[in-house]
Design an enzyme around this catalytic site. Structure first.
Site, short mmCIF file in Angstrom:
data_model
loop_
_atom_site.label_atom_id
_atom_site.label_comp_id
_atom_site.label_asym_id
_atom_site.label_seq_id
_atom_site.Cartn_x
_atom_site.Cartn_y
_atom_site.Cartn_z
N TRP A 1 0.86 -1.18 0.00
CA TRP A 1 0.00 0.00 0.00
C TRP A 1 0.90 1.23 0.00
O TRP A 1 1.88 1.28 0.74
CB TRP A 1 -0.92 0.03 1.24
CG TRP A 1 -1.62 1.35 1.35
CD1 TRP A 1 -2.66 1.78 0.59
CD2 TRP A 1 -1.28 2.44 2.22
NE1 TRP A 1 -3.00 3.06 0.93
CE2 TRP A 1 -2.17 3.49 1.94
CE3 TRP A 1 -0.31 2.62 3.21
CZ2 TRP A 1 -2.13 4.72 2.61
CZ3 TRP A 1 -0.26 3.83 3.88
CH2 TRP A 1 -1.17 4.88 3.58
N GLU B 1 -3.17 -2.84 -2.40
CA GLU B 1 -4.27 -2.23 -1.65
C GLU B 1 -4.57 -0.82 -2.15
O GLU B 1 -3.72 0.06 -2.11
CB GLU B 1 -3.89 -2.20 -0.16
CG GLU B 1 -4.98 -1.59 0.72
CD GLU B 1 -4.62 -1.63 2.21
OE1 GLU B 1 -3.51 -2.07 2.55
OE2 GLU B 1 -5.46 -1.19 3.01
N LYS C 1 -6.94 2.85 -2.33
CA LYS C 1 -7.53 3.79 -1.38
C LYS C 1 -8.16 4.96 -2.12
O LYS C 1 -7.69 5.35 -3.17
CB LYS C 1 -6.43 4.28 -0.42
CG LYS C 1 -6.96 5.02 0.79
CD LYS C 1 -5.90 5.11 1.89
CE LYS C 1 -6.43 5.82 3.11
NZ LYS C 1 -5.52 5.74 4.25
N ASP D 1 -9.72 -2.64 1.41
CA ASP D 1 -9.82 -2.22 2.80
C ASP D 1 -11.18 -1.55 2.95
O ASP D 1 -11.51 -0.61 2.20
CB ASP D 1 -8.67 -1.26 3.14
CG ASP D 1 -8.64 -0.85 4.59
OD1 ASP D 1 -9.69 -0.40 5.11
OD2 ASP D 1 -7.57 -0.94 5.22
N HIS E 1 -11.50 2.20 2.80
CA HIS E 1 -10.87 2.91 1.68
C HIS E 1 -11.81 3.24 0.54
O HIS E 1 -11.38 3.39 -0.60
CB HIS E 1 -9.70 2.08 1.14
CG HIS E 1 -8.54 2.04 2.08
ND1 HIS E 1 -7.30 1.58 1.71
CD2 HIS E 1 -8.42 2.43 3.36
CE1 HIS E 1 -6.47 1.65 2.73
NE2 HIS E 1 -7.13 2.16 3.76
N HIS F 1 -9.02 -6.20 4.02
CA HIS F 1 -8.62 -5.54 5.26
C HIS F 1 -9.92 -5.06 5.91
O HIS F 1 -10.52 -4.10 5.45
CB HIS F 1 -7.75 -4.32 4.98
CG HIS F 1 -6.30 -4.63 4.92
ND1 HIS F 1 -5.33 -3.66 4.89
CD2 HIS F 1 -5.64 -5.82 4.92
CE1 HIS F 1 -4.14 -4.23 4.86
NE2 HIS F 1 -4.30 -5.54 4.87
N ASP G 1 -11.48 7.24 6.78
CA ASP G 1 -10.77 5.99 7.04
C ASP G 1 -10.16 6.07 8.43
O ASP G 1 -8.96 6.13 8.60
CB ASP G 1 -9.69 5.80 5.97
CG ASP G 1 -8.89 4.54 6.18
OD1 ASP G 1 -9.46 3.53 6.63
OD2 ASP G 1 -7.67 4.56 5.91
N ASP H 1 -10.10 4.01 10.93
CA ASP H 1 -9.53 2.81 11.53
C ASP H 1 -10.05 2.54 12.94
O ASP H 1 -9.27 2.26 13.86
CB ASP H 1 -8.00 2.86 11.49
CG ASP H 1 -7.48 2.73 10.07
OD1 ASP H 1 -7.50 1.62 9.55
OD2 ASP H 1 -7.07 3.76 9.47
N ASP I 1 -7.59 -4.56 10.04
CA ASP I 1 -6.75 -3.37 9.90
C ASP I 1 -7.39 -2.17 10.60
O ASP I 1 -8.26 -1.52 10.03
CB ASP I 1 -6.49 -3.06 8.42
CG ASP I 1 -5.53 -1.89 8.25
OD1 ASP I 1 -4.96 -1.45 9.26
OD2 ASP I 1 -5.35 -1.43 7.11
C1 RNT Z 1 -3.64 2.45 5.08
C2 RNT Z 1 -3.85 1.01 4.79
C3 RNT Z 1 -2.79 0.10 5.29
C4 RNT Z 1 -2.38 0.41 6.70
C5 RNT Z 1 -1.58 -0.65 7.38
C6 RNT Z 1 -0.88 -0.12 8.58
O1 RNT Z 1 -4.74 3.23 4.85
O2 RNT Z 1 -5.10 0.59 5.27
O3 RNT Z 1 -3.20 -1.20 5.13
O4 RNT Z 1 -3.49 0.67 7.51
O5 RNT Z 1 -0.77 -1.26 6.50
ZN ZN Z 2 -5.52 -1.50 5.04
#
Ligand code: RNT
Ligand code: ZN
Length: 414
Positions: free
Chosen positions: A180, A221, A223, A254, A257, A281, A289, A291, A321
């Protein structure tokens, strides 16, 4: 608490809909979740860098964060002792035993993790760390027009693939190496295509060496945007989708994302028509995003249901994630991993054949009515049984263990 008695009565109710709960519990044994190491230390790693960058933010200041590999392993062990099932560990390249520049790291720096995983019987997945580094300060990395920057990250990504290959070989289970990059821009760019062309060339270079997929698999990955990258992200979904299809590389979706109203569950079947591998993810974005810790919400359930409905658990890899520094980090791990496990078990208990039949017959009212009724079947009794099979605390009982660990271990960390 009569787990067995409850389970037997739940089993009967599911049988009325021709669902075998024993079989679902057996199936659960084959499904693993890749547990992200970075929840344990707010994505800091052990390199002593200035802090998190790349548009990622871990908010909160809860005490007890892991400060070295031994502490992080101890925390993960504690979390895993409270999560039913057999899982994998997801590492980032910044979690090695000692500091080595990122374009020079080798598997030797991960020996501590390898020995530990081997002893426990856990698989490991890996990630390039293309952020939180002076070479990532200029907004562009693998898509940079600056050759030195680009080549540094190409060397890093190649080093990570090599490490992942050795990990996979050593543990005899394929190690996914995920890439990523945060690359993009805060405001409207005048030229979007140049960076995308450079990113394509960098990926071609990185993937020029072919590895045996039995031991190492690549994933990319995408985004939509990040903090400070609101107007443009080079590695968009469309970019990697096209790249992945053309080059037969795995995609990583993800859940944080995409645009908040976009349905990730709906994308799975489209991808599975053209590819036979997919990495997820699982995160929980709130407005962005952010998290947040994964919970048992509609999004996670519908993702698990999609995978179940095509019996694609051997094709779709689940990883977590998120990074929440505002609550006990072990609690954060356990909540998210248990929530995702619940969603998967819940999906395995779905009488899919019944709703499919109604669908085929055009009885859409019945289909919706049954979907609603199935939500109220005694899932929690099957979940308790699942926890007891793995000898992990049932229901909220795990909180007691975390409290004790916090008192004995986390609160003593300086
Ligand atoms: C970032 C991505 C990535 C990270 C991790 C730490 O937006 O989601 O996967 O969160 O690799
Ligand atoms: Zn991620």
């Amino acid at each position: 608490m009569d787990i067995e008695k409850n389970y037997q009565s739940a089993k009967k109710m599911y049988m009325d809909f021709e669902v075998d709960t024993d079989k679902a519990l057996e199936k659960m044994k084959e499904i693993s979740i890749s547990i992200h190491c970075w929840q344990g230390d707010d994505v800091r790693g052990f390199e002593k860098t200035e802090g998190l960058s790349g548009g990622l933010v871990a908010t909160g200041n809860y005490p007890g964060r892991a400060k070295n590999p031994a502490q992080l392993r101890q925390d993960i062990e504690t979390a895993l002792s409270l999560i039913p099932g057999r899982h994998r560990i997801n590492l980032h390249s910044i979690y090695g035993e000692k500091y080595i520049e990122r374009d020079k790291i080798t598997v030797d720096n991960f020996k501590g993790w390898l020995d530990w995983a081997k002893q426990k019987g856990w698989g490991i997945d890996f990630n390039t760390t293309i952020f939180s580094h002076p070479m990532a300060d200029s907004d562009y990395t693998l898509s940079s027009e600056d050759k030195d920057i680009r080549n540094f990250w190409i060397r890093h990504a190649k080093a990570c693939r090599e490490i992942a290959y050795h990990i996979g070989k050593e543990l005899n289970t394929s190690c996914i190496n995920n890439i990523w990059v945060p690359d993009g821009s805060k405001d409207i760019p005048a030229d979007r295509i140049t960076h995308r062309k450079i990113l394509k060339d960098s990926l071609d270079d990185i993937f020029s060496h072919k590895y045996d997929k039995k031991f190492m698999e690549d994933s990319l990955e995408s985004k939509l945007f990040g903090i400070g990258f609101e107007s443009y992200v080079v590695g968009s979904f469309e970019f990697y989708y096209a790249y992945a299809i053309k080059n037969n590389v795995m995609l990583c979706l993800d859940t944080g994302h995409f645009h908040p109203t976009e349905n990730i569950a709906d994308k799975i079947s489209s991808i599975l028509v053209f590819q036979n591998k997919l990495l997820l993810h699982i995160s929980r974005g709130i407005r962005w995003d952010s998290d947040h810790v994964v919970i048992l919400n509609d999004e996670v359930v519908s993702i698990a249901q999609e995978v179940k409905r095509y019996n694609a658990f051997d094709k779709v890899h689940f990883a977590l994630d998120y990074f929440d520094a505002s609550i006990n980090r072990i609690t954060a791990w356990v909540i998210g991993a248990r929530a995702l496990s619940k969603a998967i078990l819940f999906s395995l208990l779905e009488p899919t054949h019944i709703i499919r039949k109604e669908e085929k017959n055009g009885n859409f009212g019945n289909r919706l009515a049954l979907m609603e009724e199935f939500k109220a079947l005694p899932f929690s009794f099957v979940w308790d049984k699942y926890c007891s099979i793995y000898n992990v605390p049932v229901r909220d009982k795990y909180l007691y263990h975390i409290k004790k660990y916090e008192e004995d271990v986390l609160s003593k960390r300086k």
